[in-house]
Design a protein around this motif. Structure first.
Motif, PDB file in Angstrom:
ATOM      1  N   PHE A   1       0.761  -1.234  -0.321  1.00  0.00           N
ATOM      2  CA  PHE A   1      -0.229   0.080  -0.005  1.00  0.00           C
ATOM      3  C   PHE A   1       0.445   0.827  -0.227  1.00  0.00           C
ATOM      4  O   PHE A   1      -0.120   2.452  -0.434  1.00  0.00           O
ATOM      5  CB  PHE A   1      -1.139   0.081   1.458  1.00  0.00           C
ATOM      6  N   GLY A   2       2.031   1.256   1.001  1.00  0.00           N
ATOM      7  CA  GLY A   2       3.119   2.588   1.419  1.00  0.00           C
ATOM      8  C   GLY A   2       3.621   2.942  -0.015  1.00  0.00           C
ATOM      9  O   GLY A   2       3.500   3.604  -0.822  1.00  0.00           O
ATOM     10  N   THR A   3       4.140   1.402  -0.539  1.00  0.00           N
ATOM     11  CA  THR A   3       5.181   1.201  -1.647  1.00  0.00           C
ATOM     12  C   THR A   3       3.921   2.069  -3.137  1.00  0.00           C
ATOM     13  O   THR A   3       4.890   2.544  -3.986  1.00  0.00           O
ATOM     14  CB  THR A   3       5.033  -0.254  -2.331  1.00  0.00           C
ATOM     15  N   GLY A   4       2.999   2.025  -3.154  1.00  0.00           N
ATOM     16  CA  GLY A   4       1.927   2.603  -4.251  1.00  0.00           C
ATOM     17  C   GLY A   4       2.001   3.867  -4.085  1.00  0.00           C
ATOM     18  O   GLY A   4       1.783   4.859  -4.507  1.00  0.00           O
TER      19      GLY A   4
ATOM     20  N   ALA B   1       2.658 -11.070  -5.724  1.00  0.00           N
ATOM     21  CA  ALA B   1       2.951  -9.849  -7.264  1.00  0.00           C
ATOM     22  C   ALA B   1       1.589  -9.939  -7.518  1.00  0.00           C
ATOM     23  O   ALA B   1       1.494  -8.617  -7.661  1.00  0.00           O
ATOM     24  CB  ALA B   1       3.263 -10.686  -8.452  1.00  0.00           C
ATOM     25  N   LEU B   2       0.657 -10.394  -7.939  1.00  0.00           N
ATOM     26  CA  LEU B   2      -0.511  -9.639  -8.481  1.00  0.00           C
ATOM     27  C   LEU B   2      -1.407  -8.715  -7.321  1.00  0.00           C
ATOM     28  O   LEU B   2      -1.686  -8.040  -6.965  1.00  0.00           O
ATOM     29  CB  LEU B   2      -1.474 -10.890  -8.359  1.00  0.00           C
ATOM     30  N   SER B   3      -1.072  -9.782  -5.713  1.00  0.00           N
ATOM     31  CA  SER B   3      -1.493  -8.803  -4.895  1.00  0.00           C
ATOM     32  C   SER B   3      -0.895  -7.728  -4.229  1.00  0.00           C
ATOM     33  O   SER B   3      -1.397  -6.927  -4.501  1.00  0.00           O
ATOM     34  CB  SER B   3      -1.334  -9.919  -3.481  1.00  0.00           C
ATOM     35  N   GLY B   4       0.661  -7.608  -4.571  1.00  0.00           N
ATOM     36  CA  GLY B   4       0.669  -6.683  -4.231  1.00  0.00           C
ATOM     37  C   GLY B   4       0.661  -5.344  -5.426  1.00  0.00           C
ATOM     38  O   GLY B   4       0.966  -4.283  -4.479  1.00  0.00           O
ATOM     39  N   ALA B   5       0.509  -5.630  -6.753  1.00  0.00           N
ATOM     40  CA  ALA B   5      -0.071  -5.129  -7.432  1.00  0.00           C
ATOM     41  C   ALA B   5      -0.814  -4.076  -7.672  1.00  0.00           C
ATOM     42  O   ALA B   5      -1.565  -2.973  -7.276  1.00  0.00           O
ATOM     43  CB  ALA B   5       0.080  -5.686  -8.839  1.00  0.00           C
ATOM     44  N   VAL B   6      -1.724  -4.855  -6.633  1.00  0.00           N
ATOM     45  CA  VAL B   6      -3.972  -4.705  -6.550  1.00  0.00           C
ATOM     46  C   VAL B   6      -3.371  -3.858  -5.107  1.00  0.00           C
ATOM     47  O   VAL B   6      -3.957  -2.891  -5.403  1.00  0.00           O
ATOM     48  CB  VAL B   6      -4.428  -5.844  -6.363  1.00  0.00           C
TER      49      VAL B   6
ATOM     50  N   ALA C   1       2.948  -1.334 -10.902  1.00  0.00           N
ATOM     51  CA  ALA C   1       4.345  -2.320 -11.160  1.00  0.00           C
ATOM     52  C   ALA C   1       5.236  -2.471  -9.923  1.00  0.00           C
ATOM     53  O   ALA C   1       5.958  -3.028  -9.937  1.00  0.00           O
ATOM     54  CB  ALA C   1       5.030  -1.759 -12.214  1.00  0.00           C
ATOM     55  N   ALA C   2       4.766  -1.538  -9.439  1.00  0.00           N
ATOM     56  CA  ALA C   2       6.170  -1.065  -8.390  1.00  0.00           C
ATOM     57  C   ALA C   2       6.011  -2.331  -7.065  1.00  0.00           C
ATOM     58  O   ALA C   2       6.767  -3.156  -6.437  1.00  0.00           O
ATOM     59  CB  ALA C   2       6.050   0.315  -8.031  1.00  0.00           C
ATOM     60  N   GLY C   3       4.119  -1.976  -7.168  1.00  0.00           N
ATOM     61  CA  GLY C   3       3.742  -3.012  -5.696  1.00  0.00           C
ATOM     62  C   GLY C   3       4.122  -4.062  -6.302  1.00  0.00           C
ATOM     63  O   GLY C   3       4.635  -5.257  -5.366  1.00  0.00           O
ATOM     64  N   GLY C   4       4.288  -4.835  -7.288  1.00  0.00           N
ATOM     65  CA  GLY C   4       4.158  -6.643  -8.020  1.00  0.00           C
ATOM     66  C   GLY C   4       5.663  -6.739  -8.459  1.00  0.00           C
ATOM     67  O   GLY C   4       5.476  -7.817  -7.273  1.00  0.00           O
ATOM     68  N   ALA C   5       6.606  -5.437  -7.965  1.00  0.00           N
ATOM     69  CA  ALA C   5       8.035  -5.707  -8.540  1.00  0.00           C
ATOM     70  C   ALA C   5       8.490  -5.677  -6.559  1.00  0.00           C
ATOM     71  O   ALA C   5       9.325  -6.870  -5.782  1.00  0.00           O
ATOM     72  CB  ALA C   5       9.112  -4.787  -8.405  1.00  0.00           C
ATOM     73  N   VAL C   6       7.827  -5.209  -5.934  1.00  0.00           N
ATOM     74  CA  VAL C   6       7.853  -5.181  -4.021  1.00  0.00           C
ATOM     75  C   VAL C   6       7.642  -6.683  -3.658  1.00  0.00           C
ATOM     76  O   VAL C   6       8.022  -7.757  -2.893  1.00  0.00           O
ATOM     77  CB  VAL C   6       7.411  -4.532  -3.209  1.00  0.00           C
ATOM     78  N   GLY C   7       6.035  -6.979  -3.803  1.00  0.00           N
ATOM     79  CA  GLY C   7       5.520  -8.422  -3.655  1.00  0.00           C
ATOM     80  C   GLY C   7       6.530  -9.285  -4.131  1.00  0.00           C
ATOM     81  O   GLY C   7       6.469 -10.372  -3.082  1.00  0.00           O
TER      82      GLY C   7
END
Lengths: 248, 337
Positions: free
Chosen positions: B63-66, B212-217, B90-96
């Motif tokens: 959430f914070g990364t986004g 990755a999907l979870s982090g992106a959303v 994209a950043a959320g997916g990458a961090v995930g």
């Protein structure tokens, strides 16, 4: 098709499997028997990739798979069941089997169709939409078999699929196993139910205290002095022979 | 996936889209937008936690990364807000993927995985609180420049529709996951990882795709938050509060279901808001409500609200012929789980 070349597994100070070798030829049903704690399940886990051998190698259809991950071996065509059944308890029987079917069928419709066909095959047809957690012991054993079959294996490793079943259930499932072989799936089975081993297996390996102590046709193996001693203790073979002579 | 699979999604989203035509009061719209942002982030959590069974206690990391990606790209490099939002995803997916790679590859499961995610979120919070790039403790203020091209709208209803559109898209995505091979394998990993491996499931790859999907959303939700409130700091973006919100909503609503996170977010914030209306002078009354609802859900409705409804419906069909019952029986959550 499967060559296990003197594999060993050491758990700390315990040598669970000690230089065991066996060869499985295509189209056969091979039995693996031995007393409790002989290392049969450990050997199975090494063949299916869940435990890495301390020593030795495993080849499948000519390829060295000793260090390969379990899912890669499944993709190569090695299917296994678990001695302690491991159903996806929250899913239905059909969904359970479909997970296996997805290995070769990417589309949902194809995987479900395949799962239904396999369920019919092992006699789980009426249970398809029930939660797997609600199955009886016999049902769970059939589910293990069905899931492994759904991956369309070339070699099927059955770890005590008959244990815990009553005699009539065993009678029902023996023709199913033979039928699977007749369709071209090679079978390696761990089994304690000797009635099943005698009727199903063409060749039997005996593992005791981690070592292969005998192999051959089931009838010959059961008469083998080393096998009798492994099960019943030192001197048992001689005693049995003496008793047999006295009564004969 | 057929159109028929999507009818419930289309109907509910259609009805929700009509709301701003009926209700125009700003506080209500504010509440609805905030609730939808939480629902969106919770949908992200649900992909990993609900379908994959990997409970994260630190979804604030995504959430914070986004939120920071959206804000920093605009403020420091003058990137367009929409592009910033895309970059946030994209950043959320990458961090995930990175957090997943580090923790799943070393075989972390269950509470160990939960603790590691919590630690990651805390580390990010502390770093964001100190680094000049993230504005340190002062946080980042996105300048007010109300233009649709800037992802800022004069009418709150437009932002509501935008967030609702994203929630709808993720509902469709979740529905697709439920019906796909990836989803079946993910659920299999949740139920029994060893059995899944034996059936040819590459559990590491499946879990990495899920996180990755979870982090992106969830990062998308963070980006929208930054864009709506136009201010973030480390304690908002990477704060423990959002990690808790994102996992409470699906647990209350129905873990591993398509609508669970949305139902949960609506219930929690709805009740919290009602409680605030009736006892406005007691600070933190909404948190007390959250806690009470969580205790009730864990004690009496293990499958969340949707699971409870399912069970009540099954009890209702007790009088129907067995064929009709067996059709619904497959949706009963297993008691032993």
């Amino acid at each position: 098709m499967l060559v296990v070349d003197s594999v060993s597994k050491r758990f700390g100070g315990l040598m669970a499997v000690d230089g065991a070798s066996l060869t499985v030829t295509p189209g056969s049903i091979i039995g693996l028997i031995g007393p409790n704690g002989a290392g049969k399940t450990t050997l199975f886990s090494m063949i299916s990739g869940f435990i890495a051998p301390t020593d030795g190698g495993i080849r499948f259809e000519g390829a060295d798979i000793t260090a390969e991950e379990p899912h890669r071996r499944a993709a190569r065509g090695i299917g296994r069941t678990f001695q302690i059944v491991q159903p996806f308890a929250g899913l239905t029987v059909c969904e359970n089997i479909a997970v296996g079917a997805y290995l070769r069928h990417a589309k949902r419709a194809d995987a479900i169709a395949r799962a239904r066909a396999v369920a019919q095959r092992v006699g789980l047809g009426p249970e398809l939409d029930r939660p797997a957690g609600g199955l009886t012991v016999a049902g769970r054993k059939r589910l293990e078999l069905a899931r492994a079959l759904a991956t369309e294996p070339k070699l099927l490793l059955l770890d005590e699929v008959l244990a815990g079943l009553n005699p009539s259930e065993i009678r029902d499932i023996i023709p199913v196993i033979r039928g699977i072989r007749d369709e071209g799936v090679t079978i390696l089975m761990i089994e304690h139910v000797m009635q099943a081993v005698m009727t199903l297996c063409e060749h039997v390996h005996v593992l005791a205290q981690g070592r292969m102590i005998a192999e051959g046709p089931p009838a010959a193996v059961c008469a083998d002095a080393r096998v009798i001693e492994a099960y019943l203790g030192h001197g048992a073979a001689a005693r049995l022979a003496a008793e047999g002579a006295a009564h004969g | 996936m057929t159109v028929r699979d999507l009818i419930p999604v289309l109907v509910l989203v259609g009805l929700a889209a009509l709301l701003p035509l009926v209700v125009t009061a700003s506080p209500v719209l504010n509440f609805l937008v905030f609730m939808l942002i939480v629902a969106l982030g919770a949908q992200g959590w649900n992909i990993l936690g609900g379908f994959g069974g990997q409970f994260s206690f630190g979804h604030a990391a995504f959430f914070g990364t986004g939120a920071y990606a959206t804000a920093i790209l605009q403020l420091r490099w003058g990137v367009n807000a929409w592009a910033g939002l895309a970059a946030a995803v994209a950043a959320g997916g990458a961090v995930g993927w990175a957090i997943g790679f580090l923790s799943f590859r070393s075989g972390l499961r269950g509470s160990y995985f939960a603790l590691v995610t919590l630690a990651f979120a805390e580390v990010f919070r502390i770093l964001a609180n100190a680094a000049p790039l993230t504005g340190g403790a002062a946080g980042l203020l996105i300048g007010l420049d109300v233009r649709p091209a800037n992802l800022q709208f004069a009418d709150r209803a437009v932002f509501y529709w935008l967030v609702l559109g994203f929630v709808a898209a993720v509902l469709v995505l979740t529905r697709w996951i439920q019906r796909s091979r990836f989803g079946a394998q993910l659920v299999a990993v949740r139920e029994n990882e060893d059995a899944a491996k034996a059936l040819g499931v590459d559990s590491l790859r499946v879990k990495l795709r899920a996180i990755a999907l979870s982090g992106a959303v969830t990062a998308l939700a963070g980006g929208l938050y930054a864009q709506y409130f136009l201010y973030i700091d480390a304690n908002i973006a990477y704060g423990g509060w959002i990690s808790v919100e994102l996992l409470l909503a699906p647990i209350i609503g129905g873990v591993g279901t398509v609508f669970g996170p949305v139902v949960g977010a609506l219930t929690l914030h709805g009740l919290g808001e009602v409680a605030k209306q009736f006892a406005g002078r007691i600070p933190g009354i909404d948190l007390i409500v959250f806690g009470t609802v969580l205790v009730l859900a864990v004690a009496f409705a293990r499958g969340g609200i949707l699971g409870l409804l399912e069970r009540l419906r099954d009890r209702g069909v007790g009088m129907l012929p067995p064929s009709a019952k067996s059709r619904t029986a497959k949706e009963v959550p297993n008691a032993g789980r």
